[in-house]
Design an enzyme around this catalytic site. Structure first.
Site, PDB file in Angstrom:
ATOM      1  N   ASP A  18      -9.632   6.260  -2.997  1.00  0.00           N
ATOM      2  CA  ASP A  18      -8.649   7.071  -3.725  1.00  0.00           C
ATOM      3  C   ASP A  18      -9.298   7.587  -5.012  1.00  0.00           C
ATOM      4  OD1 ASP A  18      -8.877   4.852  -5.312  1.00  0.00           O
ATOM      5  OD2 ASP A  18      -6.738   4.382  -5.374  1.00  0.00           O
TER       6      ASP A  18
ATOM      7  N   TYR B 191      -6.387   6.904   3.571  1.00  0.00           N
ATOM      8  CA  TYR B 191      -6.591   5.837   2.587  1.00  0.00           C
ATOM      9  C   TYR B 191      -5.836   4.567   2.997  1.00  0.00           C
ATOM     10  CZ  TYR B 191      -6.296   3.102  -1.652  1.00  0.00           C
ATOM     11  OH  TYR B 191      -6.361   2.066  -2.540  1.00  0.00           O
TER      12      TYR B 191
ATOM     13  N   GLU C  26       0.826  -1.212   0.000  1.00  0.00           N
ATOM     14  CA  GLU C  26       0.000   0.000   0.000  1.00  0.00           C
ATOM     15  C   GLU C  26       0.859   1.260   0.000  1.00  0.00           C
ATOM     16  OE1 GLU C  26      -3.056   0.502  -0.627  1.00  0.00           O
ATOM     17  OE2 GLU C  26      -3.593  -1.603  -0.726  1.00  0.00           O
TER      18      GLU C  26
END
Ligand code: SF4
Length: 381
Positions: free
Chosen positions: A155, A137, A54
């Site tokens: 996102d 996020y 991520e």
């Protein structure tokens, strides 16, 4: 179709069914992208892999991330080994992936989780957000994907999907909250991680910015924008001004014994702590010098070398501005000492340096230019 203030007007066609999570999950079960940080079925994801992927995927495409992910895992197979690495090693392994604050935060985060959480990531979104480099996020993505918590990462890709699915007329960035709420409302309590990844896959592979492949989309029948036929016009956006072009000079000094002059950038600001060739400030009003001594104020060891200006500039685009660098090259005698605050590094050891993409371009350009100059010189003899 839910009632919203931005719903399409009455005369527009409307879908007959509302989009639901189950339809997307059924599609994901057969169409999910195979990615090295993902697991299938009942296997448990490794939070370290999920977190690493991520962070790397922030502002970066999957294809670009894959070799870096493999390299990091081979070198630092778990959080503790990464926490014990030196920052320069991590920056150097990250070089080329861009947005270098991520690499510094990655390392700081590994150290924090190792020291304060006994090497185990917290599961809760709010607690994850307290860690270096983890924003809203990423916290939601880790919480949902690694721990199965009901969380919804949103996102730009997912905003686009939501804006089309519900034909949201409100413009970005003001629409962010509404789009996030729509995604959160659709998130199931069970398989929240799969739902997040399914949305990511849909946004990346089918509901793309241009030419979305609606005919193979699992939500084709329930997508408000698709039924209206204007899906490509979503999301609505306020036109944003482009960053102003900045210019500057880069000075590439190659020593006759195969060394290049480098220095380390300041530890704060753009490309902090990364390696670069010496250069000027980058500014909108920089004027390239046509004179032969662009580094006239360089310390004594290099004060009198002969500079050549490369015919073409190097262009690079940062998030907030485009940059154009004029490249000057010079050859220095073997064993010339480096000016204060700089160092000569073997050209063949450049791979160990934390060189950002813009500096790789500059050095490649200078070496190519130097090669052409040498061939010209030989041709004249
Ligand atoms: S139908 Fe088309 S526009 Fe709508 S979500 Fe699917 S791909 Fe996107």
């Amino acid at each position: 179709m839910r009632e919203t203030s931005w719903a399409p007007s009455e005369e527009r066609a409307k879908p007959k069914t509302a989009p639901d999570a189950a339809t997307l999950l059924a599609w994901y079960d057969v169409s999910a992208r195979v990615l090295p940080w993902r697991v299938r079925g009942s296997a448990k994801p490794d939070p370290y892999r999920v977190w690493l992927s991520e962070i790397m995927l922030q502002q970066t495409r999957v294809e670009t991330v894959l070799p870096y992910f493999a390299k990091f895992l081979a070198r630092w197979p778990d959080l503790i080994s990464l926490a014990n690495a030196r920052q320069e090693e991590v920056l150097s392994a990250w070089a080329g992936l861009g947005y270098y604050a991520r690499a510094r935060n990655l390392h700081a985060c590994a150290r924090t989780v190792s020291a304060e959480y006994s090497g185990r990531f917290p599961e809760d979104e709010a607690e994850l957000r307290r860690l270096p480099g983890i924003g809203a996020y990423t916290a939601a993505a880790i919480s949902a994907i690694a721990f199965g918590r009901k969380a919804t990462p949103v996102d730009g890709n997912i905003e686009r999907v939501m804006s089309r699915l519900f034909a949201v007329e409100e413009k970005l960035p003001a629409a962010k909250k509404a789009l996030a709420r729509l995604a959160a409302e659709m998130t199931p309590a069970h398989r929240a991680g799969d739902f997040a990844q399914a949305l990511m896959d849909l946004g990346a592979t089918i509901c793309t910015p241009k030419n979305p492949a609606c005919t193979i989309c699992p939500w084709m029948e329930s997508c408000a924008a698709r039924v209206r036929g204007d899906q490509q016009t979503f999301p609505r956006k306020i036109a944003k001004a482009e960053g102003r072009l900045r210019k500057g000079a880069a000075f590439v000094v190659i020593r006759e014994d195969g060394h290049i002059l480098l220095r380390t950038r300041a530890d704060k600001g753009l490309l902090a702590s990364m390696t670069e060739v010496p250069g000027s400030e980058w500014s909108a009003d920089y004027r390239a010098s046509t004179k032969a001594a662009p580094l006239a104020n360089m310390a004594a060891p290099l004060a009198n070398i002969k500079w050549l200006k490369a015919a073409e500039t190097v262009r690079h685009v940062f998030t907030h501005f485009p940059l154009e660098l004029t490249v000057y090259t010079a050859q220095a005698p073997a064993r010339t000492k480096a000016p204060k605050g700089m160092r000569f590094v073997q050209l063949r050891a450049l791979g160990d340096e934390a060189l950002p993409s813009v500096m790789r371009k500059v050095i490649a350009h200078a070496l190519e230019f130097g090669g052409k100059q040498k061939s010209k010189g030989r041709a004249k003899k």
